[in-house]
Design a protein around this motif. Sequence first.
Motif, PDB file in Angstrom:
ATOM      1  N   GLN A   1     -41.963 -26.389   3.794  1.00  0.00           N
ATOM      2  CA  GLN A   1     -42.144 -25.668   2.523  1.00  0.00           C
ATOM      3  C   GLN A   1     -40.789 -25.149   2.066  1.00  0.00           C
ATOM      4  O   GLN A   1     -40.385 -24.055   2.446  1.00  0.00           O
ATOM      5  CB  GLN A   1     -43.051 -24.440   2.742  1.00  0.00           C
ATOM      6  CG  GLN A   1     -44.481 -24.740   3.110  1.00  0.00           C
ATOM      7  CD  GLN A   1     -45.254 -25.376   1.950  1.00  0.00           C
ATOM      8  OE1 GLN A   1     -44.796 -25.366   0.804  1.00  0.00           O
ATOM      9  NE2 GLN A   1     -46.371 -25.978   2.265  1.00  0.00           N
ATOM     10  N   PRO A   2     -40.057 -25.897   1.288  1.00  0.00           N
ATOM     11  CA  PRO A   2     -38.742 -25.394   0.856  1.00  0.00           C
ATOM     12  C   PRO A   2     -38.901 -24.064   0.121  1.00  0.00           C
ATOM     13  O   PRO A   2     -39.741 -23.953  -0.764  1.00  0.00           O
ATOM     14  CB  PRO A   2     -38.247 -26.478  -0.095  1.00  0.00           C
ATOM     15  CG  PRO A   2     -39.123 -27.653   0.114  1.00  0.00           C
ATOM     16  CD  PRO A   2     -40.423 -27.165   0.660  1.00  0.00           C
ATOM     17  N   VAL A   3     -38.165 -23.064   0.565  1.00  0.00           N
ATOM     18  CA  VAL A   3     -38.227 -21.752  -0.085  1.00  0.00           C
ATOM     19  C   VAL A   3     -36.796 -21.364  -0.460  1.00  0.00           C
ATOM     20  O   VAL A   3     -35.864 -21.550   0.327  1.00  0.00           O
ATOM     21  CB  VAL A   3     -38.819 -20.702   0.892  1.00  0.00           C
ATOM     22  CG1 VAL A   3     -38.683 -19.313   0.305  1.00  0.00           C
ATOM     23  CG2 VAL A   3     -40.266 -21.041   1.216  1.00  0.00           C
ATOM     24  N   GLN A   4     -36.648 -20.858  -1.674  1.00  0.00           N
ATOM     25  CA  GLN A   4     -35.312 -20.459  -2.122  1.00  0.00           C
ATOM     26  C   GLN A   4     -34.880 -19.228  -1.334  1.00  0.00           C
ATOM     27  O   GLN A   4     -35.520 -18.187  -1.413  1.00  0.00           O
ATOM     28  CB  GLN A   4     -35.392 -20.123  -3.638  1.00  0.00           C
ATOM     29  CG  GLN A   4     -34.020 -19.999  -4.295  1.00  0.00           C
ATOM     30  CD  GLN A   4     -33.196 -21.274  -4.139  1.00  0.00           C
ATOM     31  OE1 GLN A   4     -33.693 -22.359  -4.381  1.00  0.00           O
ATOM     32  NE2 GLN A   4     -31.957 -21.131  -3.674  1.00  0.00           N
ATOM     33  N   THR A   5     -33.843 -19.336  -0.514  1.00  0.00           N
ATOM     34  CA  THR A   5     -33.351 -18.148   0.206  1.00  0.00           C
ATOM     35  C   THR A   5     -32.039 -17.721  -0.452  1.00  0.00           C
ATOM     36  O   THR A   5     -31.424 -18.500  -1.173  1.00  0.00           O
ATOM     37  CB  THR A   5     -33.074 -18.524   1.684  1.00  0.00           C
ATOM     38  OG1 THR A   5     -32.220 -19.661   1.689  1.00  0.00           O
ATOM     39  CG2 THR A   5     -34.367 -18.833   2.410  1.00  0.00           C
ATOM     40  N   PRO A   6     -31.622 -16.471  -0.192  1.00  0.00           N
ATOM     41  CA  PRO A   6     -30.376 -15.991  -0.816  1.00  0.00           C
ATOM     42  C   PRO A   6     -29.234 -16.970  -0.507  1.00  0.00           C
ATOM     43  O   PRO A   6     -29.155 -17.500   0.603  1.00  0.00           O
ATOM     44  CB  PRO A   6     -30.137 -14.651  -0.123  1.00  0.00           C
ATOM     45  CG  PRO A   6     -31.465 -14.222   0.367  1.00  0.00           C
ATOM     46  CD  PRO A   6     -32.225 -15.485   0.687  1.00  0.00           C
ATOM     47  N   PRO A   7     -28.401 -17.237  -1.489  1.00  0.00           N
ATOM     48  CA  PRO A   7     -27.365 -18.268  -1.315  1.00  0.00           C
ATOM     49  C   PRO A   7     -26.436 -18.010  -0.132  1.00  0.00           C
ATOM     50  O   PRO A   7     -25.887 -18.952   0.425  1.00  0.00           O
ATOM     51  CB  PRO A   7     -26.592 -18.232  -2.643  1.00  0.00           C
ATOM     52  CG  PRO A   7     -27.010 -16.990  -3.340  1.00  0.00           C
ATOM     53  CD  PRO A   7     -28.340 -16.599  -2.804  1.00  0.00           C
TER      54      PRO A   7
ATOM     55  N   TYR B   1     -27.351 -17.207   2.723  1.00  0.00           N
ATOM     56  CA  TYR B   1     -27.958 -17.730   3.975  1.00  0.00           C
ATOM     57  C   TYR B   1     -27.488 -19.183   4.126  1.00  0.00           C
ATOM     58  O   TYR B   1     -27.297 -19.863   3.119  1.00  0.00           O
ATOM     59  CB  TYR B   1     -29.475 -17.732   3.871  1.00  0.00           C
ATOM     60  CG  TYR B   1     -30.150 -16.385   3.967  1.00  0.00           C
ATOM     61  CD1 TYR B   1     -29.407 -15.206   3.960  1.00  0.00           C
ATOM     62  CD2 TYR B   1     -31.524 -16.286   4.043  1.00  0.00           C
ATOM     63  CE1 TYR B   1     -30.025 -13.976   4.032  1.00  0.00           C
ATOM     64  CE2 TYR B   1     -32.171 -15.049   4.112  1.00  0.00           C
ATOM     65  CZ  TYR B   1     -31.406 -13.898   4.111  1.00  0.00           C
ATOM     66  OH  TYR B   1     -32.014 -12.680   4.164  1.00  0.00           O
TER      67      TYR B   1
ATOM     68  N   GLN C   1     -41.458 -35.371  -2.988  1.00  0.00           N
ATOM     69  CA  GLN C   1     -40.750 -34.485  -2.043  1.00  0.00           C
ATOM     70  C   GLN C   1     -40.730 -35.173  -0.678  1.00  0.00           C
ATOM     71  O   GLN C   1     -41.641 -35.963  -0.396  1.00  0.00           O
ATOM     72  CB  GLN C   1     -41.521 -33.159  -1.908  1.00  0.00           C
ATOM     73  CG  GLN C   1     -41.780 -32.435  -3.209  1.00  0.00           C
ATOM     74  CD  GLN C   1     -40.477 -31.998  -3.871  1.00  0.00           C
ATOM     75  OE1 GLN C   1     -39.538 -31.659  -3.181  1.00  0.00           O
ATOM     76  NE2 GLN C   1     -40.423 -32.057  -5.193  1.00  0.00           N
TER      77      GLN C   1
ATOM     78  N   GLN D   1     -27.543 -22.804   3.860  1.00  0.00           N
ATOM     79  CA  GLN D   1     -28.497 -23.631   3.103  1.00  0.00           C
ATOM     80  C   GLN D   1     -28.657 -25.020   3.721  1.00  0.00           C
ATOM     81  O   GLN D   1     -29.606 -25.715   3.452  1.00  0.00           O
ATOM     82  CB  GLN D   1     -27.998 -23.783   1.653  1.00  0.00           C
ATOM     83  CG  GLN D   1     -27.906 -22.471   0.905  1.00  0.00           C
ATOM     84  CD  GLN D   1     -29.263 -21.783   0.721  1.00  0.00           C
ATOM     85  OE1 GLN D   1     -30.275 -22.455   0.484  1.00  0.00           O
ATOM     86  NE2 GLN D   1     -29.302 -20.483   0.884  1.00  0.00           N
ATOM     87  N   GLN D   2     -27.679 -25.407   4.519  1.00  0.00           N
ATOM     88  CA  GLN D   2     -27.800 -26.725   5.151  1.00  0.00           C
ATOM     89  C   GLN D   2     -28.128 -26.503   6.630  1.00  0.00           C
ATOM     90  O   GLN D   2     -27.799 -25.452   7.187  1.00  0.00           O
ATOM     91  CB  GLN D   2     -26.459 -27.486   5.068  1.00  0.00           C
ATOM     92  CG  GLN D   2     -26.058 -27.857   3.647  1.00  0.00           C
ATOM     93  CD  GLN D   2     -27.001 -28.892   3.024  1.00  0.00           C
ATOM     94  OE1 GLN D   2     -27.789 -29.535   3.713  1.00  0.00           O
ATOM     95  NE2 GLN D   2     -26.932 -29.018   1.709  1.00  0.00           N
TER      96      GLN D   2
END
Lengths: 148, 520, 47
Positions: free
Chosen positions: A41-47, A49, A27, A51-52
Amino acid sequence: PLGQLTLQKEHQIQFQLMEATFYHMPQPCDSERLRNYLQRQPVQTPPHYPQQQLPHSDTFEFFQRLSTETLFFIFYYMEGTKAQYLAAKALKKQSWRFHTKYMMWFQRHEEPKIINEEYEQGTYIYFDYEKWGQRKKEGFTFEYKYLE
Amino acid sequence: TDVVDTDGFAEKTEHLFRHWVYTYHNEMNGRDPVKYFGSFVNRMNFLGVLKGDEQLTKFFTIATKMCIEASYRNLADTTITQAIAKTKTYHWIDAYVRLIALLVRHSGDGSNSNTKLNLLNKVLGIVVGILLQDQEQLHGANFQQFGYQRIFIMLFLELSAHDAILENISVGVVTAFCHTYHMLRPANAPGFCYAWLELISNRVFLGRILAMIPQQKGWFMYSQLLIDLFKYLAPFLRNAELAKPVTVLYKGTLRVLLVLLHDFPEFLCDYHFGFCDVIPPNCIQMRNLILSAYPRNMRLPDPFTPNLKVSTLADITTPPRICTNYTAAIQPASFKKDLDSYLKQRAPVTFFAELKRNLQISNEPGSRYNIPLMNALVLYVGTQAIAHIRLKNQVPSKQTVASSAHMDIFQNLAVDSDNEGRYLFLNAIANQLRYPNSHTHYFSCTLLYLFHETNSEAIQEQITRVLLERLIVNRPHPWGLLITFIELIKNPEYEFWKHDFVHCAPEIEKLFESVARSCM
Amino acid sequence: MGQDLTALGLNLNSSENLYPSFGGPFADAPARPQDIDYNVPPEYVIN
C-alpha cells in the motif's frame, strides 16, 4: 529531414483510448498475489523519510544483520515471498531449526540429553508465533522427521 | 457472443461460482486443497457444466463477466478506496483463476497436453473476446483494464507454479499467452496498452519466455510482441513532442529494453533488424539502446584506444546472427532477381531506375520511402559484398569495398537520392554499426568510403549528421558507431576538420572537439 | 537528448540479472523481497 507527421485518424482514436486508460495506470500490486497480512500500500511519507529501499536490502547479507525478532516477523508475515526465504536462511545461520509440525522455530539451549537417529531431547528455546515471544522448553523431543 | 440463458444455466453458474469463491477462501488454503476441488468438479458435472463444449464455454463466459462486472461495481463504489476496490475484485478473480488453473491441470490424463492446452486456449479466447467487446462497445473510454490484467497475470502465475504436470506444458502455456497478448496488442486494444506492457514484461513471464524455455524457443514469440509494441508507438514517437500518455508508455518500454539489454543482450542482437525496421528513424536513443547490445561473452575493446586496429580484432570476421528473414522484404521477386543479376554482372545500368521506383512509395514528404525495403536492401547488398570480398581472400577496407557492383548501388543511393532518401539509406548503414562483427566492419568501411569518395559536401554533411545525431543523445552508444566516428575525425585522409559544416556553429565545433579530445 | 537511462530505477551495474526483481515498466524501483513470490517449502505457507 523526415519532419513532422500528422497522426492518422485511426491513431487519434487509439490515442483517445490510451489517454482515457492513462488515468487508471496499473500498479505493481496488480500483478502480485494478495498478501494475507502486508498488502503493498504505497503511502506518502514525509520527504525526509528514506523514499527508496535501502541498497542491498534484497541480499542475504542484509538479512543476516537483522535482529532475530525481525526475522521471525518477516518469516510469519511475508509468507510465500523471497523475504520469507531469506529470513529462514538467516535464522538457520543462527542455528534455529524449523519444526514442520508445530510450524515454529527451535534452537538448542544446551547440548541435548538424548540423541539418536529418530530424535533429540533436551532443553530448547522456541519462538511462539501466537504469543509472539521466545520461550524455553525443557524435556522437549525434537523428532527429526519434523526437521524441515 | 452473448450467452442465451435457456435452462437457468446462468443462474446455476452464478450460484456455482459463488460457491467456488467461498470454497477457495475458506477451505482451499488448508492442507488438502485438491480434495475440495474434486468435490467441486463433481458439482460442476452434476449441473451439466462439463457436459459439452458449449456448456463449458457458457460457464467461463458467465464467470468471466461476473468478475469483470465486480471490477466495475467495486471501482464505482465511492464508499471505498481504489485499493480496497481492487482487493475486493481480486478476491473474486484470484479464486476464478485458481479454478481455471486446476481445471487445466487436471483435465485429460497427466500426459495429455492437448486437452489441457485446448482448455487454456479456450478460456483465454473467451476473456479476449469479452475484453475487446467491453472496450469497443460497452465501456469505450471508461474501459477499465485492471480486471482483465489480473485474470491474465494470475492465471499465468498459477500455471507457472512448480509442478511436474504444469512444467510439462510450460512451452504450450507460454505460447498460448503469447498468442493472447498478440491478439490484445495495443493497436487492437489501446485501452489495455499499459496493462499489456505490464503483462509482457512481468518478471515471471520474462523468466519463462526468455530464460527457462529451452533452446531460446520463446525468443521469436517475444520479439513479435515487442514489434507489436514498437508498431503501436511508432506514429506517436514520430514527432519530437510526446503527449504525457505516450511518454509514460515510452519510458516503460525503455525500462523493459534496459532489462533485456542487461539480462538478454543476445536476444536484442539477434532481433535488432526487425526492431529497427519498425522503430521510427527519429527515435534515436531507443534504437541506440538496441544496437548497443553485444554478446555477454564478448569483451569490447575501448573505442578510444589509440591506434585501435579494428581489422585485427578476433570477432571482426564473424558474421552476426540475424533472426529476421530480411531478404523476404526485398519485393517484388522480379526486383530481387534484377538486383541479384546486377550484383553478379554489374549491369544493366537501367537497374538503378528500377531501384528508385521500388524504393519510393509516395510523394508525401516524410513518408516517401519504403523503409523496410531500404533496410533489407542495404543489409542484403552488404552481406553479398562481404562474401564477395572474402571470396578474394580479402577483408573489408577502403580499398576492398571500392569499385564493385555493391558499391555502385550504395553510391547511387547516396548520390541519386533526395535528402530524405539519402537519410534513410545512411540510417540503414548506421544501423549495422554494432559490436565487433563482419557487418560492423564492412558497413563502417563503406560509410567512410562514401564520405571520402563523394565530391558533394552535402553528402559528407549528411553522413556526419546521421552519425552525430546518434552520438549526442544520452547513452548507450553502439561500439561500431563510436569507432566509425573516431576514425572519421582522427584520420587526416578524410580532411574532416576542413569542412565548413564542422564549424557551422560554435556549439557544434565544441562538440566535435570534445569528442576529438576524448579520442586523443 | 533522450532520457537519462540510469535514472529509471534500474540498477544497470548489477552483476545479477534484473528481471527476477523487475518492478514493472511503470515502477521506478525494483520489487522488494517481500513483493517477489518465491517457491518456499510448503511448510512455510502457514496462513
